[in-house]
Design a protein around this motif. Structure first.
Motif, PDB file in Angstrom:
ATOM      1  N   ARG A  85      -4.543   3.091  19.316  1.00  0.00           N
ATOM      2  CA  ARG A  85      -4.774   4.602  19.145  1.00  0.00           C
ATOM      3  C   ARG A  85      -4.761   5.347  20.573  1.00  0.00           C
ATOM      4  NH1 ARG A  85      -5.688   6.543  14.024  1.00  0.00           N
ATOM      5  NH2 ARG A  85      -6.672   5.221  12.703  1.00  0.00           N
ATOM      6  N   ARG A 104       0.815  -1.007   0.117  1.00  0.00           N
ATOM      7  CA  ARG A 104      -0.083   0.029  -0.011  1.00  0.00           C
ATOM      8  C   ARG A 104       0.802   1.352  -0.069  1.00  0.00           C
ATOM      9  NH1 ARG A 104      -2.868   2.000   5.253  1.00  0.00           N
ATOM     10  NH2 ARG A 104      -1.372   0.670   6.185  1.00  0.00           N
ATOM     11  N   TYR A 132      -4.628  -1.487   4.596  1.00  0.00           N
ATOM     12  CA  TYR A 132      -5.509  -0.689   5.916  1.00  0.00           C
ATOM     13  C   TYR A 132      -6.321  -1.740   6.507  1.00  0.00           C
ATOM     14  CZ  TYR A 132      -8.204   2.411   8.400  1.00  0.00           C
ATOM     15  OH  TYR A 132      -8.943   2.843   9.517  1.00  0.00           O
ATOM     16  N   LEU A 177       0.235  12.011   2.663  1.00  0.00           N
ATOM     17  CA  LEU A 177      -0.434  13.087   3.437  1.00  0.00           C
ATOM     18  C   LEU A 177      -0.010  14.465   2.772  1.00  0.00           C
ATOM     19  CD1 LEU A 177       0.736  11.990   7.227  1.00  0.00           C
ATOM     20  CD2 LEU A 177      -1.447  11.347   6.080  1.00  0.00           C
ATOM     21  N   TYR A 221      -4.198  -1.151  14.436  1.00  0.00           N
ATOM     22  CA  TYR A 221      -3.856   0.296  15.144  1.00  0.00           C
ATOM     23  C   TYR A 221      -3.894   0.172  16.755  1.00  0.00           C
ATOM     24  CZ  TYR A 221      -4.379   3.308  10.933  1.00  0.00           C
ATOM     25  OH  TYR A 221      -3.912   3.958   9.653  1.00  0.00           O
ATOM     26  N   ARG A 240      -0.046  14.746  12.992  1.00  0.00           N
ATOM     27  CA  ARG A 240      -0.492  13.530  12.574  1.00  0.00           C
ATOM     28  C   ARG A 240       0.235  12.329  13.390  1.00  0.00           C
ATOM     29  NH1 ARG A 240      -3.970  14.329   7.828  1.00  0.00           N
ATOM     30  NH2 ARG A 240      -4.436  12.142   8.202  1.00  0.00           N
ATOM     31  N   GLY A 241      -0.381  11.289  12.929  1.00  0.00           N
ATOM     32  CA  GLY A 241      -0.040  10.113  13.875  1.00  0.00           C
ATOM     33  C   GLY A 241      -0.856   9.952  14.819  1.00  0.00           C
ATOM     34  N   TYR A 264       0.421   5.299   0.543  1.00  0.00           N
ATOM     35  CA  TYR A 264      -0.477   6.700   0.886  1.00  0.00           C
ATOM     36  C   TYR A 264       0.261   7.925   0.946  1.00  0.00           C
ATOM     37  CZ  TYR A 264      -0.033   5.526   5.696  1.00  0.00           C
ATOM     38  OH  TYR A 264       0.394   5.346   6.866  1.00  0.00           O
ATOM     39  N   HIS A 288      -0.372   7.226  17.132  1.00  0.00           N
ATOM     40  CA  HIS A 288      -0.977   5.959  17.121  1.00  0.00           C
ATOM     41  C   HIS A 288       0.293   4.858  16.998  1.00  0.00           C
ATOM     42  CE1 HIS A 288      -1.446   6.809  12.793  1.00  0.00           C
ATOM     43  NE2 HIS A 288      -0.689   5.668  12.828  1.00  0.00           N
TER      44      HIS A 288
HETATM   45  P1  TYD Z   1      -4.492   7.553  10.114  1.00  0.00           P
HETATM   46  O1  TYD Z   1      -3.601   6.523   9.742  1.00  0.00           O
HETATM   47  O2  TYD Z   1      -5.158   7.807  11.485  1.00  0.00           O
HETATM   48  O3  TYD Z   1      -3.846   8.980   9.942  1.00  0.00           O
HETATM   49  P2  TYD Z   1      -2.652   9.596  10.167  1.00  0.00           P
HETATM   50  O4  TYD Z   1      -1.659   8.737  10.852  1.00  0.00           O
HETATM   51  O5  TYD Z   1      -2.104  10.181   8.933  1.00  0.00           O
HETATM   52  O6  TYD Z   1      -2.821  10.839  11.275  1.00  0.00           O
HETATM   53  O7  TYD Z   1      -5.779   7.865   9.062  1.00  0.00           O
HETATM   54  C1  TYD Z   1      -6.432   8.999   8.990  1.00  0.00           C
HETATM   55  C2  TYD Z   1      -7.843   8.341   8.327  1.00  0.00           C
HETATM   56  O8  TYD Z   1      -7.684   7.843   7.063  1.00  0.00           O
HETATM   57  C3  TYD Z   1      -8.583   7.438   9.358  1.00  0.00           C
HETATM   58  O9  TYD Z   1      -9.983   7.655   9.367  1.00  0.00           O
HETATM   59  C4  TYD Z   1      -8.252   5.907   8.288  1.00  0.00           C
HETATM   60  C5  TYD Z   1      -8.024   6.519   7.281  1.00  0.00           C
HETATM   61  N1  TYD Z   1      -7.410   5.686   6.547  1.00  0.00           N
HETATM   62  C6  TYD Z   1      -7.826   4.660   5.438  1.00  0.00           C
HETATM   63  O10 TYD Z   1      -9.119   4.454   5.143  1.00  0.00           O
HETATM   64  N2  TYD Z   1      -6.733   3.868   4.831  1.00  0.00           N
HETATM   65  C7  TYD Z   1      -5.470   3.957   4.966  1.00  0.00           C
HETATM   66  O11 TYD Z   1      -4.850   3.410   4.456  1.00  0.00           O
HETATM   67  C8  TYD Z   1      -5.096   4.868   5.889  1.00  0.00           C
HETATM   68  C9  TYD Z   1      -3.574   5.297   5.906  1.00  0.00           C
HETATM   69  C10 TYD Z   1      -5.877   5.847   6.444  1.00  0.00           C
END
Ligand code: TYD
Length: 137
Positions: free
Chosen positions: A127, A39, A120, A43, A125, A52-53, A41, A55
């Motif tokens: 949190r 995967r 995902y 930001l 997680y 962010r993060g 992704y 978790h």
């Molecule tokens: P999160 O991993 O908590 O964000 P960050 O670590 O960047 O602060 O994810 C934020 C939101 O996005 C959360 O509602 C879950 C969603 N998400 C997905 O649906 N798929 C993914 O692959 C990721 C990384 C997040």
């Protein structure tokens, strides 16, 4: 992997192919990084002052790259902490499972690219920080 340590989270130098028209960095699974990429992704459009993060993951490995701009990543394994600044597109931070992370100090227009070892899964997680510390005991 509850035993994951911040000392297993290292900055790796990626390649950079340079010519007068600019640079390219190539990341290939199993060569540049020690896990299969399932995967990707990223930001972006992060408002000034946002974090962010916040978790940890139980099984997920990640390679985090500042493809544009810069940000700081706080890594915490329940015993030790360190802050890593990413500010070059040809460096990446390996984050092993079992690490609490906070990402902050995003520069304007920065992009945080994440290459991840699994799809995902919210079950992976943690949190809540107290729950994380219990998990690490
Ligand atoms: P999160 O991993 O908590 O964000 P960050 O670590 O960047 O602060 O994810 C934020 C939101 O996005 C959360 O509602 C879950 C969603 N998400 C997905 O649906 N798929 C993914 O692959 C990721 C990384 C997040």
């Amino acid at each position: 992997m509850k035993e994951g340590s911040i000392y297993d989270c290292n900055v790796v130098l990626l390649n950079k192919v340079h010519n007068r028209a600019g640079n390219i960095t190539i990341v290939e699974g199993n060569e540049s990084i020690p896990f299969p990429i399932k995967r990707i992704y990223y930001l972006y459009d992060i408002p000034s002052g946002e974090n962010r993060g916040g978790h940890a993951h139980k099984e997920l490995f990640q390679l985090i790259i500042a493809t544009s701009g810069s940000f700081d990543i706080l890594l915490d394994d329940g015993k030790n902490r360190k802050i890593v600044r990413l500010d070059r597109p040809n460096y990446g931070l390996i984050v092993v499972p079992g690490i609490w992370r906070d990402i902050f100090e995003f520069s304007s227009g920065s992009v945080c690219l994440v290459l991840a070892s699994t799809k995902y899964d919210e079950v992976d997680y943690i949190r809540n920080y107290d729950e994380f510390l219990k998990y690490k005991e």
